[in-house]
Design a protein around this motif. Structure first.
Motif, PDB file in Angstrom:
ATOM      1  N   GLU A 153      38.316  31.957  18.967  1.00  0.00           N
ATOM      2  CA  GLU A 153      38.405  30.628  19.626  1.00  0.00           C
ATOM      3  C   GLU A 153      38.185  30.926  21.075  1.00  0.00           C
ATOM      4  OE1 GLU A 153      39.392  27.952  18.821  1.00  0.00           O
ATOM      5  OE2 GLU A 153      39.136  28.088  16.515  1.00  0.00           O
ATOM      6  N   ILE A 154      38.575  32.501  21.522  1.00  0.00           N
ATOM      7  CA  ILE A 154      38.593  32.662  22.938  1.00  0.00           C
ATOM      8  C   ILE A 154      37.501  33.199  23.503  1.00  0.00           C
ATOM      9  CG2 ILE A 154      39.593  34.651  24.857  1.00  0.00           C
ATOM     10  CD1 ILE A 154      41.437  35.457  22.450  1.00  0.00           C
ATOM     11  N   PHE A 155      37.171  32.625  24.854  1.00  0.00           N
ATOM     12  CA  PHE A 155      35.442  32.567  25.417  1.00  0.00           C
ATOM     13  C   PHE A 155      35.283  33.554  26.497  1.00  0.00           C
ATOM     14  CE2 PHE A 155      35.039  27.897  25.292  1.00  0.00           C
ATOM     15  CZ  PHE A 155      34.283  28.376  23.783  1.00  0.00           C
ATOM     16  N   TRP A 156      36.208  33.919  27.114  1.00  0.00           N
ATOM     17  CA  TRP A 156      36.821  34.831  27.974  1.00  0.00           C
ATOM     18  C   TRP A 156      37.849  35.006  28.623  1.00  0.00           C
ATOM     19  CZ3 TRP A 156      34.377  30.271  29.812  1.00  0.00           C
ATOM     20  CH2 TRP A 156      34.281  29.874  30.930  1.00  0.00           C
ATOM     21  N   ILE A 157      38.714  36.134  28.926  1.00  0.00           N
ATOM     22  CA  ILE A 157      40.039  36.210  30.277  1.00  0.00           C
ATOM     23  C   ILE A 157      39.706  35.949  31.253  1.00  0.00           C
ATOM     24  CG2 ILE A 157      42.115  36.885  29.935  1.00  0.00           C
ATOM     25  CD1 ILE A 157      40.747  38.123  26.642  1.00  0.00           C
ATOM     26  N   LYS A 161      46.284  37.843  38.318  1.00  0.00           N
ATOM     27  CA  LYS A 161      47.557  38.472  39.007  1.00  0.00           C
ATOM     28  C   LYS A 161      48.545  39.288  37.682  1.00  0.00           C
ATOM     29  CE  LYS A 161      48.002  38.310  43.417  1.00  0.00           C
ATOM     30  NZ  LYS A 161      47.720  37.912  45.024  1.00  0.00           N
ATOM     31  N   ASP A 162      50.200  39.003  37.283  1.00  0.00           N
ATOM     32  CA  ASP A 162      50.554  38.986  36.453  1.00  0.00           C
ATOM     33  C   ASP A 162      50.230  38.261  35.871  1.00  0.00           C
ATOM     34  OD1 ASP A 162      51.854  41.116  38.309  1.00  0.00           O
ATOM     35  OD2 ASP A 162      53.373  39.444  38.835  1.00  0.00           O
ATOM     36  N   TYR A 163      49.662  37.201  35.697  1.00  0.00           N
ATOM     37  CA  TYR A 163      49.045  36.189  34.691  1.00  0.00           C
ATOM     38  C   TYR A 163      47.932  36.250  34.176  1.00  0.00           C
ATOM     39  CZ  TYR A 163      53.631  34.177  35.473  1.00  0.00           C
ATOM     40  OH  TYR A 163      55.004  33.378  35.835  1.00  0.00           O
ATOM     41  N   VAL A 164      47.549  35.436  32.868  1.00  0.00           N
ATOM     42  CA  VAL A 164      45.947  35.646  32.596  1.00  0.00           C
ATOM     43  C   VAL A 164      45.663  34.532  32.676  1.00  0.00           C
ATOM     44  CG1 VAL A 164      45.824  37.720  31.598  1.00  0.00           C
ATOM     45  CG2 VAL A 164      46.088  36.121  30.077  1.00  0.00           C
ATOM     46  N   ARG A 165      44.411  33.397  32.326  1.00  0.00           N
ATOM     47  CA  ARG A 165      44.105  32.145  31.878  1.00  0.00           C
ATOM     48  C   ARG A 165      43.035  32.914  31.354  1.00  0.00           C
ATOM     49  NH1 ARG A 165      42.357  29.888  36.393  1.00  0.00           N
ATOM     50  NH2 ARG A 165      44.006  28.652  36.852  1.00  0.00           N
ATOM     51  N   LEU A 166      43.521  32.027  29.897  1.00  0.00           N
ATOM     52  CA  LEU A 166      42.678  32.638  28.819  1.00  0.00           C
ATOM     53  C   LEU A 166      41.941  30.908  28.410  1.00  0.00           C
ATOM     54  CD1 LEU A 166      46.016  33.403  26.423  1.00  0.00           C
ATOM     55  CD2 LEU A 166      44.163  34.891  26.404  1.00  0.00           C
ATOM     56  N   HIS A 167      40.936  31.126  28.238  1.00  0.00           N
ATOM     57  CA  HIS A 167      39.457  30.092  28.075  1.00  0.00           C
ATOM     58  C   HIS A 167      39.129  30.546  26.537  1.00  0.00           C
ATOM     59  CE1 HIS A 167      39.136  29.890  32.742  1.00  0.00           C
ATOM     60  NE2 HIS A 167      39.843  30.987  32.746  1.00  0.00           N
ATOM     61  N   TYR A 176      51.691  35.328  30.710  1.00  0.00           N
ATOM     62  CA  TYR A 176      52.391  35.949  31.679  1.00  0.00           C
ATOM     63  C   TYR A 176      52.268  37.501  30.860  1.00  0.00           C
ATOM     64  CZ  TYR A 176      56.030  38.573  34.067  1.00  0.00           C
ATOM     65  OH  TYR A 176      57.358  39.475  35.188  1.00  0.00           O
ATOM     66  N   LEU A 177      50.536  37.961  31.150  1.00  0.00           N
ATOM     67  CA  LEU A 177      50.332  39.339  30.709  1.00  0.00           C
ATOM     68  C   LEU A 177      49.387  39.924  31.801  1.00  0.00           C
ATOM     69  CD1 LEU A 177      48.898  38.230  27.198  1.00  0.00           C
ATOM     70  CD2 LEU A 177      50.775  40.165  27.495  1.00  0.00           C
ATOM     71  N   ARG A 178      49.484  40.912  31.886  1.00  0.00           N
ATOM     72  CA  ARG A 178      48.533  41.706  33.164  1.00  0.00           C
ATOM     73  C   ARG A 178      47.154  42.060  32.053  1.00  0.00           C
ATOM     74  NH1 ARG A 178      49.432  43.334  37.305  1.00  0.00           N
ATOM     75  NH2 ARG A 178      52.197  43.521  38.596  1.00  0.00           N
TER      76      ARG A 178
END
Length: 238
Positions: A153-157, A161-167, A176-178
């Protein structure tokens, strides 16, 4: 006709695990197991196995060294604890790259790829249904919840900084992940880091240029330091 499998790993526990997994699937025939890379080379040449489950970092002879003098090219599923070998593995007829510890679900994903490479091997329908029904997933902390997300389901990440946005197919999630942690955790056969701020899904690439990759109609920039590794994978995926 059953697929003839050979397992080579210097760790007996690792070969025991692969024997167990292979034994659960009737369309796989285990014809050889070895814990010595030097002996394994001779056994592989004699057996002419269809698929080899092969460790990379072993004493005296690496998995790469072992494959080069073989008189034939079996399909290879690398099994290793060292993710950094992923790029080098694409020199060979690689079906998949499994990072230890290997779950049975992840093993099934590799088996599915074997059938995709060999569509006329006569695999049993019930086995193919089992393989196709397995979807890899991970849990991501979103707000105060652990959200289950299927990897397909993940397109890109995107790094924040200390977070990631999962598209994803269902929208964007912030966890809350590097990004460096996810680079280690995600399967390298399906995801690759192309920029200090981006990891992309290889399955969802629509188009690419010298400077960007298009996924879901969005252009993701390619970092200069990541271009060579990306080119190597894409060239060997044809």
């Amino acid at each position: 006709m059953a697929i003839r499998c050979f397992v080579l790993d210097d760790e007996p526990l690792a070969t025991d695990l692969m024997q167990d997994y292979i034994g659960r699937l009737p369309d796989l025939d285990l014809i050889g197991v070895c814990n010595s890379p030097t002996q394994g080379l001779q056994m592989l040449q004699q057996s002419q196995a269809d698929v080899v489950f092969l460790d990379i970092q072993m004493p005296r002879l690496t998995g790469f060294d072992l494959l080069r003098p073989l008189g034939y090219r079996p399909k290879v599923i690398f099994t290793t604890a060292f993710r950094e070998y992923a790029l080098d593995s694409y020199e060979f007829d690689v079906v998949d790259f499994l990072v230890k510890p290997i779950s049975f679900e992840r093993f099934l994903q590799s088996v599915g790829k074997i059938y995709r490479f060999s569509p006329n091997n006569g695999a049993q329908p019930d086995l193919l249904q089992t393989v196709s029904s397995v979807r890899e997933y991970q849990y991501f902390k979103v707000d105060k919840e652990m959200v289950k997300l299927y990897l397909d389901e993940i397109f890109w990440i995107e790094s924040l900084k200390d977070y990631v946005r999962l598209h994803t197919k269902s929208g964007a999630l912030v966890s809350y992940l590097r990004i460096s942690y996810l680079e280690e955790k995600l399967p390298p056969a399906r995801f690759i880091r192309i920029h200090k701020s981006y990891i992309i899904s290889l399955d969802h690439i629509q188009a690419l240029s010298a400077n960007y990759i298009r996924i879901n109609n969005e252009e993701i920039p390619i970092g200069r330091n990541y271009k060579a590794g990306l080119d190597k994978i894409l060239q060997n995926s044809h």
